[in-house]
Design a protein around this motif. Structure first.
Motif, mmCIF file in Angstrom:
data_model
loop_
_atom_site.group_PDB
_atom_site.id
_atom_site.type_symbol
_atom_site.label_atom_id
_atom_site.label_comp_id
_atom_site.label_asym_id
_atom_site.label_seq_id
_atom_site.Cartn_x
_atom_site.Cartn_y
_atom_site.Cartn_z
ATOM 1 N N MET A 148 28.877 -1.297 8.758
ATOM 2 C CA MET A 148 28.182 -0.018 9.259
ATOM 3 C C MET A 148 28.271 1.082 7.959
ATOM 4 S SD MET A 148 29.353 2.267 12.400
ATOM 5 C CE MET A 148 31.187 2.589 11.912
ATOM 6 N N SER A 149 26.981 1.495 7.429
ATOM 7 C CA SER A 149 26.904 2.329 6.592
ATOM 8 C C SER A 149 26.257 3.767 7.109
ATOM 9 C CB SER A 149 26.174 1.954 5.365
ATOM 10 O OG SER A 149 24.964 1.466 5.771
ATOM 11 N N GLY A 150 25.653 3.621 8.186
ATOM 12 C CA GLY A 150 25.263 5.125 8.933
ATOM 13 C C GLY A 150 24.890 4.455 10.398
ATOM 14 N N VAL A 151 24.147 5.278 11.000
ATOM 15 C CA VAL A 151 23.694 5.145 12.618
ATOM 16 C C VAL A 151 22.155 4.947 12.481
ATOM 17 C CG1 VAL A 151 23.521 6.137 14.773
ATOM 18 C CG2 VAL A 151 25.518 6.345 13.653
ATOM 19 N N VAL A 181 22.216 10.945 22.120
ATOM 20 C CA VAL A 181 23.610 11.479 21.866
ATOM 21 C C VAL A 181 24.620 10.705 22.008
ATOM 22 C CG1 VAL A 181 25.133 13.401 22.955
ATOM 23 C CG2 VAL A 181 22.586 13.784 22.982
ATOM 24 N N ASP A 182 24.612 9.750 22.952
ATOM 25 C CA ASP A 182 25.614 8.493 22.933
ATOM 26 C C ASP A 182 25.655 7.795 21.693
ATOM 27 O OD1 ASP A 182 25.998 9.518 25.729
ATOM 28 O OD2 ASP A 182 24.561 8.528 26.171
ATOM 29 N N TRP A 188 29.355 7.174 16.353
ATOM 30 C CA TRP A 188 29.957 7.361 14.960
ATOM 31 C C TRP A 188 31.558 7.681 14.937
ATOM 32 C CZ3 TRP A 188 28.516 5.432 10.422
ATOM 33 C CH2 TRP A 188 29.099 5.992 9.304
ATOM 34 N N PRO A 189 32.347 6.892 14.247
ATOM 35 C CA PRO A 189 33.735 7.248 14.359
ATOM 36 C C PRO A 189 34.346 8.457 14.233
ATOM 37 C CG PRO A 189 33.195 4.792 13.012
ATOM 38 C CD PRO A 189 31.874 5.668 13.437
ATOM 39 N N ASP A 190 33.843 8.989 12.968
ATOM 40 C CA ASP A 190 34.208 10.353 12.764
ATOM 41 C C ASP A 190 33.174 11.522 13.254
ATOM 42 O OD1 ASP A 190 36.170 12.029 11.705
ATOM 43 O OD2 ASP A 190 35.841 11.539 9.794
#
Length: 474
Positions: A13-16, A27-28, A33-35
């Motif tokens: 994972m480098s982004g969404v 929104v979910d 995203w972890p942070d």
């Protein structure tokens, strides 16, 4: 290259990624995203127009990751505040759809109202997930969509389009640099823009604002500005003139050949963003040199092999008198015993500082004047010695220092022009903006990742004890 083979580079994972099947749940997805609680800036692409490479679909994530890495490296913005996003809504690139390593949807790209509604939901979802002060940076959208969304969202949220506004600021800084060298005011230069994509449309719009700020009327400021696209010189008789380019259409017969256009209008500055390698021919460059002592030549197209002309060509065909800058790096050129160093008109000189200034001030919207501030700040960085050598842009090694200068001036503008809550919301206003930014910047100095070692004396082995009688018998 990284974007072209992004599927093969994928390691985690480098982004969404938000797909067209996430409607109603964006929104979910963003909050996954972890942070997510720390996110203050989002860089988003739909992958439709990656550099000069076209539609790369979900592989466009590499662009957003790269931009946000420069947020940190040059702007001193914590990576925890940055979220790269790719809107995975299909691709028109059949080679990608058939590629077993492609990481995106293997479907054709959505368009029209469905596409615009999708982007609208993303904007509102990002603001809901991260707050109204979240910077939303649009990157590498197709030109018509890029301008449509810029017009729609610029006054609604903290919105920034680097392809249009960042490039415009860098381009205008170059023009201001030529003004410094030639001592000729911009309005007195004859400028020929080649290409009518997002870069040139953004630059011409910002140049208009600069000239308007000098008190020129619309007629006066467009008098010496010409635009040439794939169909030829844009005139009153041209069909389907894109965007604000219509303001520069001239009342003269159409001319298809660029060489003929240059011969006719004799520009003192020519700027290209066409991805047409070699467009600025020997004849064009020699014609400019014959008419002007220090002709300005900007070959913005990249990668390097798509530049309108090389630095060596620009200097050779103008007897070393060209003020040359490119979108890609070119090595210094030796000409008649003189070392000529071309400038690089790189967006990394603009967007990290813009983003840092806007985020520091907690701006809710970003007015066009911010990009004028950026352009003037950047144009004043080169020293008199740099200008004497024909350099109108600083060295890339100075990009972090440039970002700080731009951020300070952008912040100052936002604080000084706080008419409503739409600009700077940071309170109280720092007494020393520079000190405040430096105090809060992300630290890039890390300790060594290797284990610390040190000298130690050689130790004698422990003596063996003498065995007892019982031990010997055993």
């Amino acid at each position: 290259m990284a974007c072209m083979v992004y599927g093969m580079l994928y390691r985690g994972m480098s982004g969404v990624y938000i797909t067209k099947y996430d409607r109603g749940h964006m929104v979910d997805v963003l909050k996954n995203w972890p942070d997510s609680k720390n996110v203050k800036a989002v860089c988003v692409t739909d992958g439709q127009r990656i550099l000069g490479l076209g539609d790369l679909g979900a592989n466009g994530m590499g662009i957003c990751v790269g931009k946000m890495e420069l947020y940190t490296a040059l702007g001193g913005i914590s990576p925890a505040k940055c979220l790269p996003v790719c809107l995975d809504i299909g691709t028109t690139n059949k080679n990608l759809r058939d590629d077993p390593m492609y990481i995106g949807l293997r479907e054709d790209r959505i368009t029209g109202k469905e596409y615009e509604d999708f982007v609208e939901e993303f904007i509102q979802s990002a603001l809901k997930a991260f707050g109204c002060q979240t910077l939303i940076h649009f990157e590498d959208f197709a030109t018509p969509n890029a301008f449509k969304f810029l017009e729609k969202y610029q006054d609604q949220c903290c919105y920034f389009n680097d392809d249009i506004q960042g490039t415009a600021a860098v381009g205008l800084a170059g023009l201001l640099g030529i003004q410094r060298i030639t001592k000729i005011e911009l309005q007195d230069h004859v400028i020929l823009f080649c290409g009518a994509g997002s870069a040139m449309m953004g630059l011409t719009a910002l140049l208009k604002k600069e000239l308007q700020s000098r008190g020129l009327s619309d007629e006066e400021l467009t008098k010496n500005l010409y635009v040439y696209d794939a169909k030829g010189l844009i005139t009153k008789s041209s069909q389907e003139i894109p965007g604000n380019i219509a303001d520069f259409a001239k009342d003269m017969p159409p001319i298809k050949s660029l060489e003929e256009v240059v011969e006719k209008i004799k520009p003192s500055i020519i700027m290209g963003a066409t991805s047409a390698a070699g467009l600025f021919t020997e004849k064009i460059l020699r014609t400019m040199a014959a008419s002007h002592e220090r002709p300005g030549v900007f070959a913005f197209s990249n990668p390097t092999n798509k530049a309108e002309c090389t630095a060596e060509q620009a200097y050779k065909f103008t007897d070393g008198r060209a003020i040359y800058s490119a979108g890609s790096p070119f090595p210094p050129v030796e000409f008649n015993g003189k070392r000529l160093t071309p400038g690089q008109a790189n967006n990394c000189f603009a967007f990290p500082g813009i983003v840092l200034g806007v985020m520091t001030a907690l701006a809710v919207t970003v007015p066009d004047e911010v990009y004028l501030v950026t352009a003037h700040t950047l144009s004043n960085v080169p020293s008199k010695e740099d200008l004497a050598s024909g350099k109108i842009y600083p060295n890339i090694a100075c990009a972090k220092d440039v970002a700080l200068e731009i951020a300070v001036n952008v912040c100052q503008y936002l604080f000084d022009n706080e008419i409503s809550s739409d600009l700077a919301q940071l309170t109280p206003v720092p007494d020393d903006i520079r000190e405040y930014i430096l105090k809060n910047e992300y630290q890039l100095d890390f300790s060594s990742s290797t284990t610390e070692t040190w000298d130690y004396p050689e130790m004698k082995p422990n003596p063996k004890p003498n065995p007892t009688k019982e031990q010997k018998q055993k």
